[in-house]
Design a protein around this motif. Structure first.
Motif, PDB file in Angstrom:
ATOM      1  N   LEU A   1       0.825  -1.207   0.000  1.00 52.16           N
ATOM      2  CA  LEU A   1       0.000   0.000   0.000  1.00 52.16           C
ATOM      3  C   LEU A   1       0.861   1.260   0.000  1.00 52.16           C
TER       4      LEU A   1
ATOM      5  N   CYS B   1       2.163   1.963  -3.367  1.00 54.63           N
ATOM      6  CA  CYS B   1       1.119   2.510  -4.256  1.00 54.63           C
ATOM      7  C   CYS B   1       0.804   3.963  -3.925  1.00 54.63           C
ATOM      8  N   ASN B   2       0.591   4.234  -2.650  1.00 52.44           N
ATOM      9  CA  ASN B   2       0.172   5.556  -2.193  1.00 52.44           C
ATOM     10  C   ASN B   2       0.758   5.810  -0.813  1.00 52.44           C
TER      11      ASN B   2
ATOM     12  N   TYR C   1       1.518   6.656  -6.717  1.00 53.90           N
ATOM     13  CA  TYR C   1       0.328   7.372  -7.202  1.00 53.90           C
ATOM     14  C   TYR C   1       0.604   8.856  -7.379  1.00 53.90           C
TER      15      TYR C   1
ATOM     16  N   TRP D   1      -4.499   4.277  -8.121  1.00 55.70           N
ATOM     17  CA  TRP D   1      -5.453   4.642  -7.070  1.00 55.70           C
ATOM     18  C   TRP D   1      -6.460   3.531  -6.820  1.00 55.70           C
TER      19      TRP D   1
ATOM     20  N   CYS E   1      -6.036   0.309  -7.440  1.00 56.99           N
ATOM     21  CA  CYS E   1      -5.330  -0.808  -6.794  1.00 56.99           C
ATOM     22  C   CYS E   1      -5.150  -0.539  -5.303  1.00 56.99           C
ATOM     23  N   PHE E   2      -4.863   0.719  -4.954  1.00 58.32           N
ATOM     24  CA  PHE E   2      -4.690   1.084  -3.548  1.00 58.32           C
ATOM     25  C   PHE E   2      -5.965   0.812  -2.758  1.00 58.32           C
ATOM     26  N   TRP E   3      -7.106   1.251  -3.271  1.00 61.43           N
ATOM     27  CA  TRP E   3      -8.363   1.078  -2.533  1.00 61.43           C
ATOM     28  C   TRP E   3      -8.852  -0.366  -2.552  1.00 61.43           C
TER      29      TRP E   3
ATOM     30  N   ASN F   1      -6.959  -1.920   0.168  1.00 63.64           N
ATOM     31  CA  ASN F   1      -7.557  -1.496   1.428  1.00 63.64           C
ATOM     32  C   ASN F   1      -8.803  -2.305   1.752  1.00 63.64           C
TER      33      ASN F   1
ATOM     34  N   SER G   1       0.101   3.102   5.733  1.00 64.12           N
ATOM     35  CA  SER G   1       0.471   3.194   4.320  1.00 64.12           C
ATOM     36  C   SER G   1       1.474   4.317   4.097  1.00 64.12           C
TER      37      SER G   1
END
Length: 303
Positions: free
Chosen positions: A81, A84-85, A89, A173, A175-177, A180, A194
């Motif tokens: 995570l 990613c962010n 991102y 974005w 992929c991040f959520w 999550n 994260s």
């Protein structure tokens, strides 16, 4: 144990509108800040500020025990995570803003909602509905209009790499959520972990780049603003609004005020002349999102 907040729709609407106003300013803030700092510098400072904000929230809510438990259970996920962010991102997004006018990146970035629905099919094993496909066609039709400057039949892109970066940011974005969603748990805890995992990636990138230059005051203020309002306070306001209302759909629909407000602020603050292609493309993207969310169908059958 924290008690759930009492329902207060008036307060919920005020909080939601405050969040929307914050989000409406960030496209202009991105573009103005990038006049003084590099995309990597902007991400690094903003992420550090947001990490401090989330740390204050977790401390205020007494969630440090929850944070330690979450880390022990899912530390591998949090490492992913954090990559990613905020690292990948925002680095990709800010490079898109560095290459393209803000008025173009803004609507392209709003296609993430439709892409999220499409990716939920293979990742979360959710069902693909006809409205999702229709929404994707309409949304990416809008993307084509914006990317070609209003000439979609010619397929002539002014900056293909900039457009690709803006669209790639939506994939990151999503992929991040989705990650999550697989983890679950508290949003502030997940965000703090994260960002803590993302900071080493940013530090390593700064070392590898090796050309850090001390930003002017305007650069520092812009990066701090982005960290506070794009990555921190706006999210907390939105979360509080959803918790205080008795109708999540009505509050969620307020997010559609953000793109037109952003365009107005881009014209005023950044000085960009808003192109007709941007307006048409944005309308198509918002229509696609409305189709995907079922808003258009509910409006038609309620009349």
């Amino acid at each position: 144990m924290n008690k759930p907040p009492a329902v207060d729709n008036r307060r919920a609407y005020l909080l939601a509108l405050a969040a929307v106003l914050c989000w409406s300013t960030v496209a202009s803030a991105f573009k103005l800040s990038l006049q003084y700092v590099s995309p990597l510098q902007l991400v690094a400072v903003a992420a550090l500020v947001s990490t401090l904000v989330m740390g204050i929230v977790v401390t205020r809510e007494g969630r440090w025990v929850e944070l330690r438990v979450a880390w022990r259970r899912n530390w591998r996920w949090y490492l992913a995570l954090g990559f990613c962010n905020p690292f990948l991102y925002y680095l990709v997004l800010f490079n898109a803003y560095d290459r393209l006018p803000a008025q173009e990146v803004l609507p392209l970035n709003y296609t993430w909602g439709v892409l999220l629905a499409l990716l939920s099919v293979p990742v979360l094993k959710q069902r693909l509905w006809l409205q999702d496909l229709m929404a994707a066609l309409v949304c990416y039709g809008g993307v084509l209009v914006i990317a070609t400057g209003g000439n979609p039949l010619n397929l002539a892109f002014d900056d293909p790499l900039g457009v690709a970066l803006a669209l790639f940011s939506t994939l990151i974005w999503c992929c991040f959520w989705l990650l999550n969603t697989r983890i679950g748990g508290s949003a502030p805890v997940n965000l703090l972990l994260s960002f803590l995992c993302g900071l080493p990636w940013l530090a390593a990138a700064l070392v590898v780049q090796g050309d850090w230059q001390w930003p002017p005051l305007a650069g520092w203020l812009g990066a701090i603003y982005v960290g506070l309002f794009e990555m921190g306070i706006a999210f907390l306001l939105w979360q509080a609004a959803l918790m205080a209302c008795d109708n999540t759909a009505r509050i969620s629909n307020l997010i559609y005020l953000s793109p037109p407000l952003s365009l107005v602020l881009i014209a005023i603050l950044v000085g960009e002349r808003i192109q007709m292609a941007t307006i048409v493309g944005l309308l198509l993207i918002m229509l696609g999102v409305a189709v995907q969310q079922g808003i258009l169908r509910r409006w038609i059958f309620s009349r």
